[in-house]
Design a protein around this motif. Structure first.
Motif, PDB file in Angstrom:
ATOM      1  N   MET B  56       0.831  -1.205   0.000  1.00  0.00           N
ATOM      2  CA  MET B  56       0.000   0.000   0.000  1.00  0.00           C
ATOM      3  C   MET B  56       0.869   1.261   0.000  1.00  0.00           C
ATOM      4  O   MET B  56       0.525   2.259  -0.636  1.00  0.00           O
ATOM      5  N   ARG B  63       1.142   7.280  -6.224  1.00  0.00           N
ATOM      6  CA  ARG B  63       0.069   8.263  -6.367  1.00  0.00           C
ATOM      7  C   ARG B  63       0.632   9.687  -6.228  1.00  0.00           C
ATOM      8  O   ARG B  63       0.217  10.597  -6.943  1.00  0.00           O
ATOM      9  N   LEU B 116       3.964  12.723   1.854  1.00  0.00           N
ATOM     10  CA  LEU B 116       4.428  11.420   2.360  1.00  0.00           C
ATOM     11  C   LEU B 116       4.007  11.255   3.821  1.00  0.00           C
ATOM     12  O   LEU B 116       3.554  10.198   4.244  1.00  0.00           O
ATOM     13  N   LYS B 117       4.147  12.343   4.575  1.00  0.00           N
ATOM     14  CA  LYS B 117       3.847  12.309   6.001  1.00  0.00           C
ATOM     15  C   LYS B 117       2.353  12.263   6.299  1.00  0.00           C
ATOM     16  O   LYS B 117       1.943  12.106   7.448  1.00  0.00           O
ATOM     17  N   VAL B 118       1.524  12.440   5.271  1.00  0.00           N
ATOM     18  CA  VAL B 118       0.074  12.442   5.458  1.00  0.00           C
ATOM     19  C   VAL B 118      -0.550  11.123   4.994  1.00  0.00           C
ATOM     20  O   VAL B 118      -1.423  10.566   5.661  1.00  0.00           O
ATOM     21  N   SER B 119      -0.097  10.620   3.855  1.00  0.00           N
ATOM     22  CA  SER B 119      -0.858   9.536   3.230  1.00  0.00           C
ATOM     23  C   SER B 119      -0.124   8.201   3.078  1.00  0.00           C
ATOM     24  O   SER B 119      -0.770   7.188   2.819  1.00  0.00           O
ATOM     25  N   VAL B 120       1.188   8.181   3.233  1.00  0.00           N
ATOM     26  CA  VAL B 120       1.892   6.923   2.972  1.00  0.00           C
ATOM     27  C   VAL B 120       1.983   6.088   4.260  1.00  0.00           C
ATOM     28  O   VAL B 120       2.500   6.559   5.275  1.00  0.00           O
ATOM     29  N   PRO B 121       1.448   4.856   4.236  1.00  0.00           N
ATOM     30  CA  PRO B 121       1.411   4.046   5.455  1.00  0.00           C
ATOM     31  C   PRO B 121       2.781   3.497   5.868  1.00  0.00           C
ATOM     32  O   PRO B 121       3.124   2.351   5.598  1.00  0.00           O
ATOM     33  N   ILE B 122       3.528   4.385   6.521  1.00  0.00           N
ATOM     34  CA  ILE B 122       4.818   4.048   7.121  1.00  0.00           C
ATOM     35  C   ILE B 122       4.784   4.621   8.536  1.00  0.00           C
ATOM     36  O   ILE B 122       4.287   5.738   8.734  1.00  0.00           O
TER      37      ILE B 122
END
Lengths: 81, 139
Positions: B56, B63, B116-122
């Protein structure tokens, strides 16, 4: 019916495991019902800044319907970078 | 736009990657090198431990790439994130953007790290001598 839970980050700590299951009377439920039950069984979820759900690697709104055997990804606040 | 997204457990070889990223058709190369700092809010950090929802996260990173490709004039963009244990001073994330002109390169690079800090699941776990904290988990 049963839903599979797959937890990440702090959600694993709250669940006490990487994966778990939730059981429902109805054959189909919305993610808002999943949220209610989850917070009921694991009250610490209510203390997170946010908890998002995903299925099949896509974020889903709380109105999204899930059914028997579906895997729900529990996404606590992300913190990459 | 040439794109590269990656999640890796090995250290990011920043100098090598930056050198090979350079393009003759671009006059602007913007690099964001996000490194692990030794303390947060006055507390000493031993190391970071990143967890990624791999499939994901790559999808969400792509995206973001779609987004900058549509919005800015770019020739190349690269987004590399570490997973697992990352030591103090190492790079946790490396973002490189190349454009003919500087404005697009700055804006696209800023967009990538912010989103990246909002939407990427890390997820980032800060590990101290006496425990750990999942960063941003609580309000």
């Amino acid at each position: 019916m049963e839903l599979k839970l797959n937890a990440f980050g702090i959600a694993k700590d709250i669940l006490g495991a990487k994966t778990s299951k939730l059981y429902f009377e109805n054959e189909q439920v919305s993610l808002s019902e999943v949220r209610l039950k989850l917070v009921n069984v694991y009250p610490d979820f209510a203390h997170l800044a946010s908890l998002r759900f995903a299925t099949l690697d896509e974020y889903r709104e709380d109105s999204f319907e899930v059914g028997n055997g579906d895997e729900i990804l529990l996404i606590p606040p992300v913190s990459g970078g | 736009m040439r794109r590269d997204v990656k999640i890796q457990s090995e250290p990011i070889k920043v100098e090598e990657l930056v050198a090979s990223f350079k393009r003759e058709d671009c006059g602007a190369h913007v690099v964001f090198d996000g490194t692990v700092r030794s303390a947060t809010k006055g507390k000493l950090v031993e190391y970071l431990d990143f967890e990624a929802l791999h499939s994901m996260a790559l999808k969400e990173m792509n995206r973001l790439m779609d987004n900058i490709e549509a919005r800015f004039e770019l020739e190349a963009a690269s987004l590399i994130h570490r997973e697992g244990k990352v030591e103090i001073g190492e790079s946790a994330v490396l973002i490189m953007v190349a454009s003919p002109h500087r404005a697009a390169a700055f804006d696209a690079c800023r967009f990538l790290i912010d989103e990246l800090k909002v939407s990427v699941p890390i997820w980032k776990k800060e590990v101290y001598k006496d425990g750990y904290v999942w960063v941003s988990a609580h309000p």
